[in-house]
Write a protein that holds these residues in place. Structure first.
Motif, PDB file in Angstrom:
ATOM      1  N   THR A 160      29.949  36.291  37.455  1.00 14.05           N
ATOM      2  CA  THR A 160      30.917  36.918  36.566  1.00 14.05           C
ATOM      3  C   THR A 160      30.981  38.410  36.864  1.00 14.05           C
ATOM      4  N   VAL A 161      32.196  38.905  37.006  1.00 14.61           N
ATOM      5  CA  VAL A 161      32.387  40.338  37.200  1.00 14.61           C
ATOM      6  C   VAL A 161      33.119  40.888  35.987  1.00 14.61           C
ATOM      7  N   SER A 162      32.692  42.048  35.530  1.00 13.21           N
ATOM      8  CA  SER A 162      33.302  42.681  34.367  1.00 13.21           C
ATOM      9  C   SER A 162      33.829  44.063  34.742  1.00 13.21           C
ATOM     10  N   LEU A 163      34.806  44.500  33.964  1.00 16.09           N
ATOM     11  CA  LEU A 163      35.352  45.838  34.137  1.00 16.09           C
ATOM     12  C   LEU A 163      35.406  46.492  32.758  1.00 16.09           C
ATOM     13  N   GLN A 164      34.530  47.445  32.532  1.00 16.79           N
ATOM     14  CA  GLN A 164      34.547  48.209  31.298  1.00 16.79           C
ATOM     15  C   GLN A 164      35.490  49.378  31.487  1.00 16.79           C
ATOM     16  N   MET A 165      36.523  49.431  30.641  1.00 17.90           N
ATOM     17  CA  MET A 165      37.557  50.453  30.771  1.00 17.90           C
ATOM     18  C   MET A 165      37.517  51.354  29.541  1.00 17.90           C
ATOM     19  N   ASN A 166      37.201  52.602  29.750  1.00 16.05           N
ATOM     20  CA  ASN A 166      37.142  53.592  28.679  1.00 16.05           C
ATOM     21  C   ASN A 166      38.205  54.660  28.880  1.00 16.05           C
ATOM     22  N   SER A 167      38.464  55.404  27.823  1.00 12.62           N
ATOM     23  CA  SER A 167      39.441  56.503  27.894  1.00 12.62           C
ATOM     24  C   SER A 167      40.747  56.040  28.530  1.00 12.62           C
ATOM     25  N   LEU A 168      41.233  54.930  28.041  1.00 12.09           N
ATOM     26  CA  LEU A 168      42.436  54.339  28.635  1.00 12.09           C
ATOM     27  C   LEU A 168      43.661  55.211  28.433  1.00 12.09           C
ATOM     28  N   LYS A 169      44.538  55.180  29.433  1.00 11.05           N
ATOM     29  CA  LYS A 169      45.760  55.970  29.429  1.00 11.05           C
ATOM     30  C   LYS A 169      46.958  55.032  29.542  1.00 11.05           C
ATOM     31  N   PRO A 170      48.126  55.469  29.102  1.00  7.08           N
ATOM     32  CA  PRO A 170      49.313  54.615  29.244  1.00  7.08           C
ATOM     33  C   PRO A 170      49.545  54.184  30.696  1.00  7.08           C
ATOM     34  N   GLU A 171      49.190  55.013  31.639  1.00  4.40           N
ATOM     35  CA  GLU A 171      49.395  54.648  33.040  1.00  4.40           C
ATOM     36  C   GLU A 171      48.416  53.588  33.540  1.00  4.40           C
ATOM     37  N   ASP A 172      47.466  53.193  32.714  1.00  2.00           N
ATOM     38  CA  ASP A 172      46.584  52.073  33.056  1.00  2.00           C
ATOM     39  C   ASP A 172      47.229  50.728  32.714  1.00  2.00           C
ATOM     40  N   THR A 173      48.384  50.764  32.065  1.00  4.39           N
ATOM     41  CA  THR A 173      49.074  49.534  31.707  1.00  4.39           C
ATOM     42  C   THR A 173      49.463  48.754  32.954  1.00  4.39           C
ATOM     43  N   ALA A 174      49.050  47.499  33.009  1.00  8.63           N
ATOM     44  CA  ALA A 174      49.297  46.670  34.188  1.00  8.63           C
ATOM     45  C   ALA A 174      48.748  45.273  33.926  1.00  8.63           C
ATOM     46  N   VAL A 175      49.072  44.355  34.830  1.00  6.82           N
ATOM     47  CA  VAL A 175      48.369  43.087  34.885  1.00  6.82           C
ATOM     48  C   VAL A 175      47.168  43.283  35.795  1.00  6.82           C
ATOM     49  N   TYR A 176      45.993  42.931  35.287  1.00 10.47           N
ATOM     50  CA  TYR A 176      44.754  43.095  36.039  1.00 10.47           C
ATOM     51  C   TYR A 176      44.322  41.742  36.601  1.00 10.47           C
ATOM     52  N   TYR A 177      44.012  41.746  37.893  1.00 11.93           N
ATOM     53  CA  TYR A 177      43.605  40.541  38.601  1.00 11.93           C
ATOM     54  C   TYR A 177      42.205  40.736  39.178  1.00 11.93           C
ATOM     55  N   CYS A 178      41.403  39.689  39.104  1.00 11.52           N
ATOM     56  CA  CYS A 178      40.138  39.756  39.827  1.00 11.52           C
ATOM     57  C   CYS A 178      40.275  38.930  41.098  1.00 11.52           C
ATOM     58  N   ASN A 179      39.501  39.287  42.086  1.00 14.16           N
ATOM     59  CA  ASN A 179      39.364  38.429  43.242  1.00 14.16           C
ATOM     60  C   ASN A 179      37.939  38.455  43.748  1.00 14.16           C
ATOM     61  N   ALA A 180      37.606  37.454  44.521  1.00 14.46           N
ATOM     62  CA  ALA A 180      36.231  37.323  44.990  1.00 14.46           C
ATOM     63  C   ALA A 180      36.214  36.635  46.354  1.00 14.46           C
ATOM     64  N   ASP A 181      35.270  37.062  47.174  1.00 13.06           N
ATOM     65  CA  ASP A 181      35.055  36.447  48.479  1.00 13.06           C
ATOM     66  C   ASP A 181      33.956  35.408  48.307  1.00 13.06           C
ATOM     67  N   ILE A 182      34.341  34.135  48.446  1.00  6.55           N
ATOM     68  CA  ILE A 182      33.447  33.031  48.097  1.00  6.55           C
ATOM     69  C   ILE A 182      33.339  32.034  49.236  1.00  6.55           C
ATOM     70  N   SER A 183      32.125  31.598  49.484  1.00  6.14           N
ATOM     71  CA  SER A 183      31.898  30.488  50.393  1.00  6.14           C
ATOM     72  C   SER A 183      31.696  29.227  49.566  1.00  6.14           C
ATOM     73  N   PRO A 184      32.542  28.207  49.738  1.00  2.64           N
ATOM     74  CA  PRO A 184      32.423  26.988  48.933  1.00  2.64           C
ATOM     75  C   PRO A 184      31.282  26.066  49.351  1.00  2.64           C
ATOM     76  N   GLY A 185      30.705  26.314  50.535  1.00  5.42           N
ATOM     77  CA  GLY A 185      29.638  25.453  51.013  1.00  5.42           C
ATOM     78  C   GLY A 185      28.803  26.165  52.048  1.00  5.42           C
ATOM     79  N   ALA A 186      27.606  25.623  52.300  1.00  3.00           N
ATOM     80  CA  ALA A 186      26.645  26.304  53.169  1.00  3.00           C
ATOM     81  C   ALA A 186      27.185  26.526  54.582  1.00  3.00           C
ATOM     82  N   THR A 187      28.005  25.616  55.077  1.00  6.68           N
ATOM     83  CA  THR A 187      28.509  25.756  56.452  1.00  6.68           C
ATOM     84  C   THR A 187      29.982  26.154  56.487  1.00  6.68           C
ATOM     85  N   MET A 188      30.520  26.543  55.332  1.00  2.52           N
ATOM     86  CA  MET A 188      31.946  26.849  55.266  1.00  2.52           C
ATOM     87  C   MET A 188      32.191  28.346  55.332  1.00  2.52           C
ATOM     88  N   PRO A 189      33.361  28.740  55.811  1.00  7.38           N
ATOM     89  CA  PRO A 189      33.657  30.169  55.869  1.00  7.38           C
ATOM     90  C   PRO A 189      33.898  30.743  54.476  1.00  7.38           C
TER      91      PRO A 189
END
Length: 121
Positions: A77-106
């Motif tokens: 799990t990755v979290s993003l604590q956002m403080n002192s928010l500004k109107p210009e922080d308004t957006a859709v926020y997306y997470c992404n991750a580099d994941i290997s689904p299996g021991a021999t998989m890329p």
């Protein structure tokens, strides 16, 4: 199948705080870097913050000192604590991750579905 599910978005007043979370689940052998991006209306998606599997972090200049990225002890799990928010922080926020689904998989890059953050009085 691997899924990333974000939570924690919402409406907040300028100067307020929000905490976003993104949980990875499914067939996961290992998770390398995890990141948060955001996309405001009419703008390109931009990298906000990233954290490696060794907890090395980096931030965009626009959020440095206000946002903190972290991972939980299970490393899924990755979290993003956002403080002192500004109107210009308004957006859709997306997470992404580099994941290997299996021991021999890329490593593949997976994306969450996005969560709306609106900063407005």
């Amino acid at each position: 199948q691997v899924q990333l599910v974000e939570s924690g978005g919402g409406l907040v007043q300028p100067g307020g705080s929000l905490r976003l979370s993104c949980a990875a689940s499914g067939n996961i052998e290992s998770i390398k870097a995890m990141r948060w991006y955001r996309q405001a209306p009419g703008k390109q998606r931009e990298l906000v913050a990233a954290i490696t599997d060794r907890d090395i972090t980096n931030y965009s200049d626009s959020v440095k000192g206000r946002f903190t990225i972290s991972r939980d002890s299970a490393r899924s799990t990755v979290s993003l604590q956002m403080n002192s928010l500004k109107p210009e922080d308004t957006a859709v926020y997306y997470c992404n991750a580099d994941i290997s689904p299996g021991a021999t998989m890329p490593i593949y890059r997976y994306w969450g579905q996005g969560t709306q953050v609106t900063v407005s009085s």
